[in-house]
Scaffold this active site. Structure first.
Site, short mmCIF file in Angstrom:
data_model
loop_
_atom_site.label_atom_id
_atom_site.label_comp_id
_atom_site.label_asym_id
_atom_site.label_seq_id
_atom_site.Cartn_x
_atom_site.Cartn_y
_atom_site.Cartn_z
N ARG A 1 0.84 -1.20 0.00
CA ARG A 1 0.00 0.00 0.00
C ARG A 1 0.88 1.25 0.00
O ARG A 1 1.92 1.29 0.67
CB ARG A 1 -0.90 0.04 1.24
N HIS B 1 -0.88 -0.08 -9.99
CA HIS B 1 -1.65 -0.95 -9.10
C HIS B 1 -2.13 -2.21 -9.84
O HIS B 1 -3.32 -2.53 -9.86
CB HIS B 1 -2.84 -0.21 -8.47
N1 LIG Z 1 -0.87 -4.05 -5.46
C1 LIG Z 1 -1.75 -5.01 -5.61
O1 LIG Z 1 -2.15 -5.32 -6.74
C2 LIG Z 1 -2.25 -5.75 -4.41
C3 LIG Z 1 -3.03 -6.90 -4.58
C4 LIG Z 1 -3.44 -7.59 -3.44
C5 LIG Z 1 -3.08 -7.15 -2.18
N2 LIG Z 1 -2.33 -6.03 -2.04
C6 LIG Z 1 -1.92 -5.56 -0.71
O2 LIG Z 1 -1.20 -6.59 -0.06
C7 LIG Z 1 -1.52 -6.56 1.32
C8 LIG Z 1 -1.21 -7.88 1.95
O3 LIG Z 1 -2.17 -8.85 1.55
P1 LIG Z 1 -2.31 -10.23 2.33
O4 LIG Z 1 -3.45 -10.96 1.75
O5 LIG Z 1 -0.99 -10.90 2.40
O6 LIG Z 1 -2.70 -9.69 3.78
P2 LIG Z 1 -2.70 -10.47 5.14
O7 LIG Z 1 -2.81 -11.94 4.90
O8 LIG Z 1 -3.69 -9.81 6.01
O9 LIG Z 1 -1.22 -10.25 5.72
C9 LIG Z 1 -0.79 -9.05 6.29
C10 LIG Z 1 0.55 -9.31 6.94
O10 LIG Z 1 1.02 -8.08 7.48
C11 LIG Z 1 1.35 -8.30 8.86
N3 LIG Z 1 1.10 -7.10 9.65
C12 LIG Z 1 -0.03 -6.36 9.72
N4 LIG Z 1 0.14 -5.33 10.58
C13 LIG Z 1 1.40 -5.43 11.04
C14 LIG Z 1 2.17 -4.68 11.95
N5 LIG Z 1 1.66 -3.60 12.56
N6 LIG Z 1 3.43 -5.06 12.21
C15 LIG Z 1 3.95 -6.16 11.60
N7 LIG Z 1 3.29 -6.91 10.71
C16 LIG Z 1 2.02 -6.56 10.44
C17 LIG Z 1 0.43 -9.41 9.32
O11 LIG Z 1 0.96 -9.99 10.50
P3 LIG Z 1 0.23 -11.26 11.17
O12 LIG Z 1 0.48 -12.41 10.21
O13 LIG Z 1 0.93 -11.46 12.44
O14 LIG Z 1 -1.22 -10.92 11.27
C18 LIG Z 1 0.48 -10.32 8.10
O15 LIG Z 1 1.64 -11.12 8.12
C19 LIG Z 1 -3.02 -6.18 1.32
O16 LIG Z 1 -3.41 -5.66 2.55
C20 LIG Z 1 -3.08 -5.18 0.20
O17 LIG Z 1 -2.84 -3.93 0.78
C21 LIG Z 1 -1.92 -5.33 -3.13
#
Ligand SMILES: NC(=O)c1ccc[n+]([C@@H]2O[C@H](COP(=O)([O-])OP(=O)(O)OC[C@H]3O[C@@H](n4cnc5c(N)ncnc54)[C@H](OP(=O)(O)O)[C@@H]3O)[C@@H](O)[C@H]2O)c1
Length: 311
Positions: A226, A274
């Protein structure tokens, strides 16, 4: 019979209709699907995307689940009318696409492709030949569905991979860290840093002047997570000073990236619009169907969002 309201992008409704039918037939769920609900009280499930028209969830008092079609959930979380359970999208297409994007851009920095492309004699030196991947450190901030898969693929490829998350994780080949000390270690050690954290209050501008100061000289950053993760001025200063070698940015504080933004013309920045990964409709509908089946058989929904932690 379950009643489903498709509140995603209208242009995609026809394709969703086909795949929702296939997926719900497969799990033996009888359903009716509408894009314009007449009686909101009769709706059981909402298939939602922030680029659809739905803004007010309040009339849908009997909805068991709002299934977001996107992985990022900052928009529905910020919607105060949404009090129903909310699930984010986790589906194999989205995950594989992100790994492709991350691998491609990590390899570009690893191989120093930009430097060697069309390089003439005298424009490069033998000591600039890249190290082997086994000697290259890559740090992945965020070890969730996407981050862990990307970290694992990078490690399988041969990179030395470390990752950071809120809770402690384990993986045989990834050095998993958490807490502020873990973050500091990753910032200090990594030569390429991939950002796959969600947009929350806690992750806001996690890449800032102070954290950049902790990084190695010549580090590269890839941000498909993000835009809010980065303080843009701090990144631009570090790119200008050479502290950061390059940045590949797919997400921005303002999207689409304004035409006059300095990122567009910066020689060390690669902007992508994006597109790092997108929900694939066929596989997303299988996840939707699985969650509806769970709802109809009193099993817990998958990928529920914790509105307090913001992801
Ligand atoms: N650019 C694009 O096309 C695109 C497409 C899809 C997604 N995205 C982005 O990718 C992000 C990640 O997706 P995802 O499905 O992998 O999300 P997710 O499964 O919710 O994983 C988020 C990760 O971030 C960690 N985290 C959150 N807050 C934190 C903090 N304060 N300190 C340390 N670690 C923290 C979480 O820790 P825990 O495991 O301990 O909860 C988890 O490991 C999405 O939120 C979105 O913003 C972008």
């Amino acid at each position: 019979m379950v009643n489903i309201f498709y509140a995603g992008n209208r242009d995609e409704f026809n394709e969703y209709q086909i795949h929702i039918k296939n997926a719900l037939d497969y799990v033996n769920i009888k359903y009716s699907l509408t894009i314009d609900p007449i009686d909101p009280l009769k709706i059981d499930y909402i298939v939602y995307a922030p680029n659809g028209d739905l803004k007010d969830f309040q009339p849908f008092k009997n909805v068991k689940l709002v299934q977001n079609l996107w992985a990022g959930v900052e928009v529905p979380i910020a919607n105060e009318t949404l009090t129903q359970p909310l699930a984010r999208m986790v589906e194999p297409g989205l995950t594989l696409g992100m790994a492709d994007y991350v691998m491609g851009h990590v390899l570009r920095y690893h191989l120093n492709t930009d430097k060697f492309q069309n390089a003439l004699p005298g424009e490069w030196h033998g000591d600039q030949i890249p190290p082997l991947s086994k000697n290259r450190s890559v740090g992945v901030l965020g070890l969730g569905e996407l981050g862990m898969h990307c970290a694992s693929k990078l490690s399988e490829f041969g990179f030395k991979v470390s990752g950071w998350s809120r809770s402690k994780k384990t993986h045989p080949n990834i050095q998993c860290m958490n807490g502020i000390d873990g973050l500091d270690t990753i910032l200090k050690c990594s030569e390429i840093i991939v950002l796959l954290l969600p947009n929350t209050k806690e992750t806001l501008e996690i890449i800032n002047e102070e954290s950049i100061n902790k990084m190695r000289f010549g580090v590269s950053i890839i941000n498909p997570g993000r835009g809010t993760l980065i303080n843009d001025d701090a990144l631009l200063n570090a790119l200008n000073s050479g502290k950061i070698l390059g940045a590949t940015l797919d997400t921005f504080n303002e999207e689409p990236l304004p035409k006059d933004h300095k990122y567009w013309s910066h020689p060390k920045v690669l902007v992508t619009p994006h597109i790092a990964s997108a929900t694939r409709i066929d596989t997303a509908c299988q996840i939707l169907a699985e969650n509806i089946k769970r709802g109809e058989t009193q099993k817990p929904f998958k990928y529920l969002v914790n509105k307090l932690s913001g992801y």
